[in-house]
Scaffold this motif. Structure first.
Motif, PDB file in Angstrom:
ATOM      1  N   ALA A 151       0.846  -1.198   0.000  1.00 58.42           N
ATOM      2  CA  ALA A 151       0.000   0.000   0.000  1.00 58.42           C
ATOM      3  C   ALA A 151       0.879   1.244   0.000  1.00 58.42           C
ATOM      4  O   ALA A 151       1.902   1.296   0.680  1.00 58.42           O
ATOM      5  CB  ALA A 151      -0.901  -0.013   1.231  1.00 58.42           C
ATOM      6  N   ASN A 152       0.463   2.240  -0.787  1.00 54.53           N
ATOM      7  CA  ASN A 152       1.162   3.535  -0.759  1.00 54.53           C
ATOM      8  C   ASN A 152       0.280   4.590  -1.388  1.00 54.53           C
ATOM      9  O   ASN A 152      -0.564   4.291  -2.233  1.00 54.53           O
ATOM     10  CB  ASN A 152       2.513   3.459  -1.483  1.00 54.53           C
ATOM     11  CG  ASN A 152       2.358   3.306  -2.988  1.00 54.53           C
ATOM     12  OD1 ASN A 152       1.435   2.654  -3.435  1.00 54.53           O
ATOM     13  ND2 ASN A 152       3.270   3.897  -3.746  1.00 54.53           N
ATOM     14  N   ASP A 153       0.454   5.814  -0.946  1.00 52.43           N
ATOM     15  CA  ASP A 153      -0.304   6.960  -1.487  1.00 52.43           C
ATOM     16  C   ASP A 153      -1.809   6.687  -1.480  1.00 52.43           C
ATOM     17  O   ASP A 153      -2.516   7.022  -2.431  1.00 52.43           O
ATOM     18  CB  ASP A 153       0.154   7.280  -2.912  1.00 52.43           C
ATOM     19  CG  ASP A 153       1.613   7.734  -2.962  1.00 52.43           C
ATOM     20  OD1 ASP A 153       2.067   8.308  -1.951  1.00 52.43           O
ATOM     21  OD2 ASP A 153       2.276   7.505  -3.990  1.00 52.43           O
ATOM     22  N   GLY A 154      -2.274   6.056  -0.416  1.00 49.62           N
ATOM     23  CA  GLY A 154      -3.708   5.814  -0.300  1.00 49.62           C
ATOM     24  C   GLY A 154      -4.199   4.609  -1.064  1.00 49.62           C
ATOM     25  O   GLY A 154      -5.391   4.306  -1.044  1.00 49.62           O
ATOM     26  N   ASP A 176       1.310   1.975 -10.336  1.00 47.22           N
ATOM     27  CA  ASP A 176       2.049   3.219 -10.290  1.00 47.22           C
ATOM     28  C   ASP A 176       1.919   3.885 -11.655  1.00 47.22           C
ATOM     29  O   ASP A 176       2.348   3.340 -12.660  1.00 47.22           O
ATOM     30  CB  ASP A 176       3.514   2.919  -9.959  1.00 47.22           C
ATOM     31  CG  ASP A 176       4.329   4.180  -9.826  1.00 47.22           C
ATOM     32  OD1 ASP A 176       4.516   4.838 -10.853  1.00 47.22           O
ATOM     33  OD2 ASP A 176       4.780   4.466  -8.703  1.00 47.22           O
ATOM     34  N   SER A 177       1.349   5.076 -11.694  1.00 53.00           N
ATOM     35  CA  SER A 177       1.077   5.701 -12.988  1.00 53.00           C
ATOM     36  C   SER A 177       2.365   5.977 -13.758  1.00 53.00           C
ATOM     37  O   SER A 177       2.412   5.881 -14.981  1.00 53.00           O
ATOM     38  CB  SER A 177       0.296   7.008 -12.777  1.00 53.00           C
ATOM     39  OG  SER A 177       1.032   7.888 -11.943  1.00 53.00           O
ATOM     40  N   ASN A 178       3.459   6.357 -13.038  1.00 50.37           N
ATOM     41  CA  ASN A 178       4.723   6.575 -13.725  1.00 50.37           C
ATOM     42  C   ASN A 178       5.222   5.277 -14.346  1.00 50.37           C
ATOM     43  O   ASN A 178       5.753   5.256 -15.447  1.00 50.37           O
ATOM     44  CB  ASN A 178       5.775   7.112 -12.744  1.00 50.37           C
ATOM     45  CG  ASN A 178       5.406   8.501 -12.270  1.00 50.37           C
ATOM     46  OD1 ASN A 178       4.805   9.264 -13.010  1.00 50.37           O
ATOM     47  ND2 ASN A 178       5.779   8.829 -11.035  1.00 50.37           N
TER      48      ASN A 178
END
Length: 879
Positions: free
Chosen positions: A397-400, A491-493
């Protein structure tokens, strides 16, 4: 033409006067002699219609994918390596018909198990009749000359009984009664004429199979000098397995498996992972402990592809041809390894090969290279078995965002040895919450449904999750997914980088791709798309409503929804009270019953509630004040209209807008009301509804039983329905009078019943319905005769039902016709039977339902959950 010896054997099996003398039938059978016996036998040509019928029946116990996959596996090895089946004496006496039917199925699809049988219980009885007292030392029968003589004659008799029964069914079977096992004395002084197997006559077994015969062996052995010795049938089966190295070793058991401390059947045991822990448990003792220990010792000497099944003969097909099985499956398995950095892998290039095996196209290698770069820089946790037949990668989990199963790849071997199940078990232990996506047309969608708590579809992909207990959290996840799709999970990047790498690779000259391992995984992007195969799925929300209508009470409230029950005295009202008592997000605030007014409500423990006698005026004022979030009308037909109109009146001078669910038939034909059958009505309609007409109990089961075949109807379906007397209500009448119903069955009406109109209206096809009431209390059985416009097979029809109800947690598609006894007290519907007549243009489908639960209260709660914004199955124990 059969040889003379083979003809004599066949004739003996048919109890002909041309029967071989006993002495001739028990001579040792050498491979050469057996080959001579059978060499002139015409090659067995499988009756194609019979083969199709058997495959059709196999498909009734599992999905098309499962049956084809396991048939391919079993027929992909030499015939003698399919299975060794040990048959105990109790099976021969009490379950002979089931055993022969199971063996007949296998034989007809070209599978030839090697059968070895015992006769322990029969031997005990014969010895007692002969005045010989059985003696055992350390669990092994002491065998003297008298005992051996009785045992030998008994084994010959039981062997021929089994052979005769199979021959009567058209199954060619070869009795191999002696000469199959070489042995030496186990301990002559201690056990007498008891053998320790030293060798197996594989050639004779292989010759029988190659000529199209099932080999039927007894557990009798011989020494080098010709002395007959008694051998335990389990021991004989184990030695056969060591000699033949089959895919399956099957122990047929009356109990049908091993059971844990709670009395629940153990579905599977992976010895490499579980053996030490299992043997430390206090309940693993006596026979269970010995059985597990012996099986481990056996499997340690066999290839990892071999597994052991303990199963009842009646469930043999389900055990062999479905992922779920039916008995206890024991295998060595492979220990799972984990990695949290690329340095934990011994060979990163091997990891790349695993990641690329489920991808194709010129961009595959570049995309995987980018993924590896991402893993170098970001935290992850990978799980895999030694041979890398299965690999799962979880991003934390990260960034919500929730923990995400980014990769799941399984080979054929990994799937068939259930490594995927092992990995998911580990995932659930280490990750209390997890989210992943699967293509909507995935053929193994049902497997993911079993692993998840809920799902939602967007743009051809289905997002699954488990462990997200907070309704607000689930709603947000679903809302984001429907808006942003799969990008929200990764991850969008990274997604951008992967696409850029793929684009760059595609502009170059394609390189030769690595040969792909067989995999049940479909081609997919690396991130957030673990897939199995291709098949048609369904596109609807199966768990929560991501966008509750504005102004409605929904899962984002900081208090439970307030429920009022009008007409709480009946059976359905009582069942709904029980369900609401266990619901985490609903509170029963008001119960209305004229007869019980002033009395305390029993069976509700959240708070004290007293029956009221609410008038329409009271209801109007409560709605005006916003006291109630959901009204449930549990009144007889034709009675609830004043209360519904009172709710309408209260809304006029208030911003509050409650939900109404009516359990009567009053509004089922009113187009301004939403018909509340979530499995057939678009769930979006229910999530937006403020007034829902709950279907009738007969009508629910009938619609679910017919709906998948509506496009294939060739005429009017006829429904013969029988309900328990609770369906006749609590008001005394001949239809709920137990004395009147005893040894009796009463039709409700012969034509024109309201449910006939209800089902016809909802399905858009005329049906005939004849409902009855019988002496049991609860539960409905429908036998539905459905004409078809074109010829179809039972297998095809069952597949249609499986596809239609994939992921529906309250609809269970079974093989056999379901029974009322099994559905009573359960919250769903069971549909089965699927028997087609000779023309192929009429099928009989059976459906069962508990009329008080899925037929009323459970379905009501489904509708309430959807309309109020909660998880659809919240508070409902799913099937």
């Amino acid at each position: 033409m059969l040889s003379a010896c083979a003809v004599a054997l066949r004739a003996g099996a048919r109890r002909s006067v041309r029967r071989l003398p006993t002495r001739a039938r028990v001579l040792p059978v050498t491979a050469a002699r057996l080959q001579r016996q059978l060499s002139t036998s015409t090659a067995r040509t499988t009756d194609l219609s019979a083969r199709g019928m058997i495959i059709q029946t196999l498909s009734s116990v599992g999905s098309k994918r499962e049956v084809q996959q396991y048939l391919s596996l079993f027929t992909g090895v030499s015939s003698q390596r399919f299975a060794v089946i040990k048959v105990g004496g109790a099976i021969l006496t009490d379950h002979l018909d089931e055993l022969c039917k199971a063996l007949g199925f296998l034989y007809t699809v070209g599978l030839y198990p090697v059968i070895v049988h015992g006769a322990g219980p029969q031997l005990n009885n014969l010895l007692e009749e002969a005045g010989i007292e059985p003696q055992f030392e350390e669990g092994i029968r002491v065998t003297d000359a008298k005992t051996l003589r009785v045992a030998r004659n008994l084994f010959m008799k039981e062997n021929m009984n089994l052979v005769n029964k199979l021959e009567e069914m058209g199954v060619h079977a070869q009795p191999l009664t002696t000469g199959m096992f070489r042995a030496e004395y186990l301990n002559k002084e201690k056990w007498g004429l008891v053998g320790k197997v030293t060798g197996v006559n594989k050639e004779a077994i292989e010759a029988a199979i190659s000529c199209g015969y099932l080999p039927i062996l007894t557990s009798m052995a011989e020494t080098e000098d010709g002395q007959i010795l008694n051998v335990n049938a389990d021991v004989a089966a184990a030695e056969l397995a060591r000699a033949l190295e089959p895919l399956k070793v099957v122990y047929l058991s009356e109990k049908g498996g091993l059971f844990d401390a709670s009395g629940s059947k153990i579905s599977a045991i992976n010895l490499d992972e579980e053996y030490d822990h299992l043997m430390s448990q206090s309940w693993v003792k006596y026979g269970t402990r010995l059985k597990i220990k012996e099986i481990k010792e056996l499997l340690d000497t066999l290839p990892r592809t071999t597994s052991v099944a303990i199963i009842h003969p009646g469930d043999l097909q389900k055990e062999l041809f479905t992922d779920s099985g039916a008995g206890t499956l024991i295998r060595r398995g492979n220990k799972l390894h984990s990695a949290s950095s690329l340095s934990d892998f011994k060979d990163v290039e091997a990891l790349k090969a695993v990641l690329i095996r489920d991808r194709e196209g010129p961009d595959a290698k570049a995309t995987v290279d980018e993924y590896i770069e991402f893993l170098k820089e970001n935290p992850f946790k990978a799980y895999y078995d030694g041979p890398m037949n299965a690999l799962a990668i979880v991003l934390p989990a990260n960034d919500g965002r929730h923990p995400t199963l980014a990769t799941l790849t399984i080979t054929k071997a990994g799937w068939l040895t259930n490594v995927a199940d092992n990995i998911f078990t580990t995932l659930k232990k280490e990750h209390p919450q997890l989210v992943w996506t699967v293509k909507e047309d995935d053929e193994n969608l049902g497997w993911f449904y079993d692993k998840s708590d809920g799902s939602v579809t967007s743009e051809g992909c289905r997002m699954f999750w488990y462990g997200l207990g907070n309704s607000k959290e689930i709603n947000k996840l679903m809302h984001d997914f429907t808006l942003h799709g799969r990008a929200m999970l990764g991850d969008s990047n990274l997604e951008s980088r992967l696409q850029k790498a793929a684009s760059k690779a595609s502009s170059t000259k394609p390189k030769a791709q690595q040969a792909r391992n067989y995999s049940t995984l479909a081609r997919r992007p690396i991130l957030s798309t673990p897939l199995f195969g291709q098949s048609k799925g369904r596109g609807y929300v199966t768990q929560t409503n991501p966008n509750p209508p504005i102004g409605k009470k929904n899962a984002s409230m900081d208090r439970p929804a307030r429920v009022a029950l009008i007409g709480a005295r009946g059976y359905t009202g009582q069942e709904l009270i029980r369900l609401l008592d266990a619901h985490p997000n609903m509170e029963l605030r008001h119960v209305s019953s004229r007869e019980l007014a002033g009395q305390k409500l029993e069976g509700y423990t959240k708070q004290d509630v007293v029956y009221e006698n609410l008038s329409p005026e009271d209801v109007r004022d409560m709605e005006k004040r916003g006291d109630v979030d959901c009204w449930v009308m549990a009144l007889p037909n034709g009675v609830c209209k004043p209360f519904v109109e009172a709710v309408y009146e209260g809304r006029k001078s208030s911003n509050h807008k409650s939900v109404i669910v009516d359990l009567s038939a009053d509004y089922r034909f009113d187009n301004t009301w939403t018909y509340g059958l979530p499995e057939l009505v678009p769930r979006a309609n229910l999530t937006a509804a403020t007034q829902i007409a709950n279907p009738g109990c007969y009508a629910t089961a009938a619609q679910l039983g017919i709906a998948p075949l509506v496009p294939h109807l060739g005429g009017m379906p006829h429904v013969f329905g029988v309900s328990g007397y609770s369906g006749a209500g609590t008001k005394p009448s001949p239809k709920n009078d137990v004395e009147n119903l005893t040894n009796n069955i009463i039709p409700y009406s012969l034509t024109g019943h309201i449910h006939e109109r209800e089902v016809s209206t909802q399905l858009g096809a005329e049906i005939a319905f004849v409902p009855h009431v019988a002496v049991w209390f609860r539960g409905i059985h429908h036998t539905i005769s459905i004409p078809l416009k074109q010829s179809m097979t039972s297998r095809d029809i069952r597949q249609i039902y499986q596809d239609r109800y994939a992921g529906e947690k309250l609809v269970k598609v079974v093989g056999e016709a379901p029974s009322v006894k099994n559905i009573s007290g359960k919250h769903g519907v069971e549909i089965g039977g699927f028997e087609v007549d000779k023309s192929g243009k009429r099928v009989v489908v059976c459906a069962t339902i508990d009329n008080l639960l899925k037929g009323a209260a459970t379905q009501c709660l489904q509708n309430m959950n959807l309309a109020l914004g909660y998880a659809e199955y919240e508070g409902i124990p799913v099937m």
